[in-house]
Design a protein around this motif. Structure first.
Motif, mmCIF file in Angstrom:
data_model
loop_
_atom_site.group_PDB
_atom_site.id
_atom_site.type_symbol
_atom_site.label_atom_id
_atom_site.label_comp_id
_atom_site.label_asym_id
_atom_site.label_seq_id
_atom_site.Cartn_x
_atom_site.Cartn_y
_atom_site.Cartn_z
ATOM 1 N N GLU A 288 0.835 -1.201 0.000
ATOM 2 C CA GLU A 288 0.000 0.000 0.000
ATOM 3 C C GLU A 288 0.867 1.247 0.000
ATOM 4 N N ILE A 289 0.372 2.319 -0.599
ATOM 5 C CA ILE A 289 1.072 3.593 -0.624
ATOM 6 C C ILE A 289 0.584 4.402 0.574
ATOM 7 N N GLY A 290 1.495 4.680 1.502
ATOM 8 C CA GLY A 290 1.090 5.182 2.803
ATOM 9 C C GLY A 290 0.741 4.005 3.684
ATOM 10 N N SER A 291 0.031 4.272 4.766
ATOM 11 C CA SER A 291 -0.357 3.170 5.643
ATOM 12 C C SER A 291 -1.636 3.512 6.389
ATOM 13 N N GLN A 292 -2.387 2.471 6.723
ATOM 14 C CA GLN A 292 -3.606 2.661 7.503
ATOM 15 C C GLN A 292 -3.279 3.180 8.893
ATOM 16 N N ALA A 293 -2.185 2.688 9.475
ATOM 17 C CA ALA A 293 -1.817 3.085 10.831
ATOM 18 C C ALA A 293 -1.507 4.573 10.919
ATOM 19 N N ALA A 294 -0.848 5.106 9.867
ATOM 20 C CA ALA A 294 -0.510 6.530 9.857
ATOM 21 C C ALA A 294 -1.656 7.398 9.326
ATOM 22 N N ARG A 295 -2.746 6.768 8.933
ATOM 23 C CA ARG A 295 -3.927 7.455 8.405
ATOM 24 C C ARG A 295 -3.622 8.278 7.151
ATOM 25 N N ASN A 296 -2.693 7.772 6.360
ATOM 26 C CA ASN A 296 -2.368 8.465 5.113
ATOM 27 C C ASN A 296 -2.297 7.478 3.945
ATOM 28 N N MET A 297 -3.074 6.418 4.001
ATOM 29 C CA MET A 297 -3.053 5.411 2.944
ATOM 30 C C MET A 297 -3.797 5.948 1.719
ATOM 31 N N TRP A 298 -3.073 6.053 0.594
ATOM 32 C CA TRP A 298 -3.644 6.602 -0.642
ATOM 33 C C TRP A 298 -4.267 5.541 -1.525
ATOM 34 N N GLY A 299 -3.788 4.326 -1.417
ATOM 35 C CA GLY A 299 -4.322 3.275 -2.269
ATOM 36 C C GLY A 299 -3.393 2.091 -2.327
ATOM 37 N N ASN A 300 -3.909 0.983 -2.825
ATOM 38 C CA ASN A 300 -3.119 -0.234 -2.966
ATOM 39 C C ASN A 300 -2.351 -0.212 -4.283
ATOM 40 N N LEU A 301 -1.147 -0.759 -4.232
ATOM 41 C CA LEU A 301 -0.333 -0.793 -5.452
ATOM 42 C C LEU A 301 -0.877 -1.811 -6.454
ATOM 43 N N TYR A 302 -1.372 -2.932 -5.947
ATOM 44 C CA TYR A 302 -1.937 -3.983 -6.793
ATOM 45 C C TYR A 302 -3.456 -3.963 -6.727
ATOM 46 N N PRO A 303 -4.134 -4.340 -7.792
ATOM 47 C CA PRO A 303 -3.578 -4.656 -9.106
ATOM 48 C C PRO A 303 -3.060 -3.395 -9.799
ATOM 49 N N ARG A 304 -1.993 -3.540 -10.546
ATOM 50 C CA ARG A 304 -1.390 -2.382 -11.212
ATOM 51 C C ARG A 304 -2.187 -2.096 -12.486
ATOM 52 N N GLN A 305 -3.311 -1.425 -12.284
ATOM 53 C CA GLN A 305 -4.237 -1.083 -13.352
ATOM 54 C C GLN A 305 -4.656 0.375 -13.220
ATOM 55 N N GLY A 306 -5.554 0.830 -14.115
ATOM 56 C CA GLY A 306 -5.893 2.242 -14.190
ATOM 57 C C GLY A 306 -7.078 2.687 -13.370
ATOM 58 N N PHE A 307 -7.639 1.807 -12.538
ATOM 59 C CA PHE A 307 -8.806 2.165 -11.736
ATOM 60 C C PHE A 307 -8.463 2.156 -10.251
ATOM 61 N N LEU A 308 -9.047 3.114 -9.526
ATOM 62 C CA LEU A 308 -8.856 3.182 -8.078
ATOM 63 C C LEU A 308 -10.023 3.928 -7.453
ATOM 64 N N VAL A 309 -10.554 3.393 -6.365
ATOM 65 C CA VAL A 309 -11.564 4.107 -5.585
ATOM 66 C C VAL A 309 -10.825 5.085 -4.676
ATOM 67 N N GLN A 310 -10.903 6.353 -4.998
ATOM 68 C CA GLN A 310 -10.174 7.398 -4.263
ATOM 69 C C GLN A 310 -10.876 8.721 -4.530
ATOM 70 N N SER A 311 -11.304 9.398 -3.471
ATOM 71 C CA SER A 311 -12.051 10.650 -3.639
ATOM 72 C C SER A 311 -11.181 11.808 -4.096
#
Length: 312
Positions: free
Chosen positions: A181-204
């Motif tokens: 993951e990019i960032g981390s849940q513990a630090a409350r700054n997780m931007w998104g998962n690296l995998y799957p390495r595709q063009g879609f992401l749920v991110q506001s």
């Protein structure tokens, strides 16, 4: 993987045929290499060489240096064909199977759980290549392993993986929370998962989504044998020359990102970083990676010694 011999001449032909840019142009990208903050130049040790002549052999030394080089211009953008680096945009024009673009996000604040989509292009940095080819001749700088204007990755050519997540949607990294993951849940700054390495992401946040896509593409490009259509940027080491390994998310020792569009910054960071929103959904970064090298001072390389005591 796509062919080096075919794509590089195509990229250069498009560059020469293009008119003035209205967005991000080659001149401003080349100028971004002047960032001392991103360069991180250091003298890190000594190299030892065996130098032989007709009269005998001796051991000579040269200075070992380490610095970052901008290798790739990575653009992450919403509308297919609208790479912010306008001179390179024709390389990623819509093709069969990769015509559309855009987000599924709606203006309704109660519906921020729909996926965003980004195309990504990773192209050889013109300034990094030019600057290091000259500086490396002095022996006090390392040459880039990347080729200027080379299209290492165009997501429009990687339709199955980038638009459908095949086969990486079922990889353990894609289905295991907390893994890659990019960032981390513990630090409350997780931007998104690296995998799957595709063009879609749920991110506001649009910037964060674009950054995750850029990281995904960089992760692919800097590795061999990935299930994508791309040309790997994995320069080989040689005597007195140590190129970087693959980039690793959250690890500033493996890479840095320098924002070029929608605003050019003179500093580098790793993601998560400060966000800057683009009006047109397009973002571009320089990807910097660390090299170590020393000047050849003999026929045979013996070893190198870092000032910290580590030999390589």
């Amino acid at each position: 993987m796509i062919g080096h011999a075919t794509l590089r001449p195509l990229a250069l032909a498009i560059l020469l045929a293009s008119g003035p840019s209205v967005a991000l142009d080659t001149g401003s990208i080349a100028a971004s290499v002047l960032s001392q903050s991103c360069l991180g130049y250091r003298v890190v040790g000594l190299c030892f060489w065996l130098h032989c002549t007709a009269s005998g052999c001796s051991v000579r030394t040269s200075t070992k240096v380490r610095h970052f080089i901008p290798e790739l211009v990575v653009s992450s953008y919403t509308t297919t064909g609208n790479n912010p680096w306008s001179e390179m945009a024709p390389l990623s024009s819509p093709i069969i199977g990769a015509e559309g673009g855009g987000n599924l996000i709606t203006p309704n604040t109660r519906r921020d759980n729909l996926p965003r989509f980004k195309n990504v292009d990773g192209i050889g940095h013109p300034g990094g290549w030019a600057a290091t080819q000259l500086a490396a001749q002095s022996g006090y700088a390392c040459a880039s392993g990347a080729t200027a204007f080379m299209p290492y990755y165009l997501s429009t050519l990687d339709t199955v993986a980038w638009r459908h997540g095949i086969p990486e949607s079922v990889y353990p990294e894609a289905v295991t929370p907390g893994l890659r993951e990019i960032g981390s849940q513990a630090a409350r700054n997780m931007w998104g998962n690296l995998y799957p390495r595709q063009g879609f992401l749920v991110q506001s946040d649009d910037f964060k989504a674009a950054a995750v896509m850029a990281q995904r593409a960089g992760d692919v490009i800097t590795r061999n044998g990935q299930p994508h259509v791309y040309w790997p940027l994995t320069p080989a080491p040689r005597d007195g020359y140590w190129p970087p390994g693959p980039i690793v998310e959250n690890d500033g020792s493996t890479h840095k990102w320098q924002l070029l569009h929608p605003q050019r910054q003179n500093t580098c960071a790793i993601f998560p970083s400060n966000t800057v929103q683009s009006a047109d959904g397009g973002y571009t970064w320089s990807l910097w990676r660390p090299y170590s090298c020393c000047k050849r001072e003999g026929q045979t390389f013996l070893f190198s010694l870092d000032f910290a005591g580590d030999a390589s």
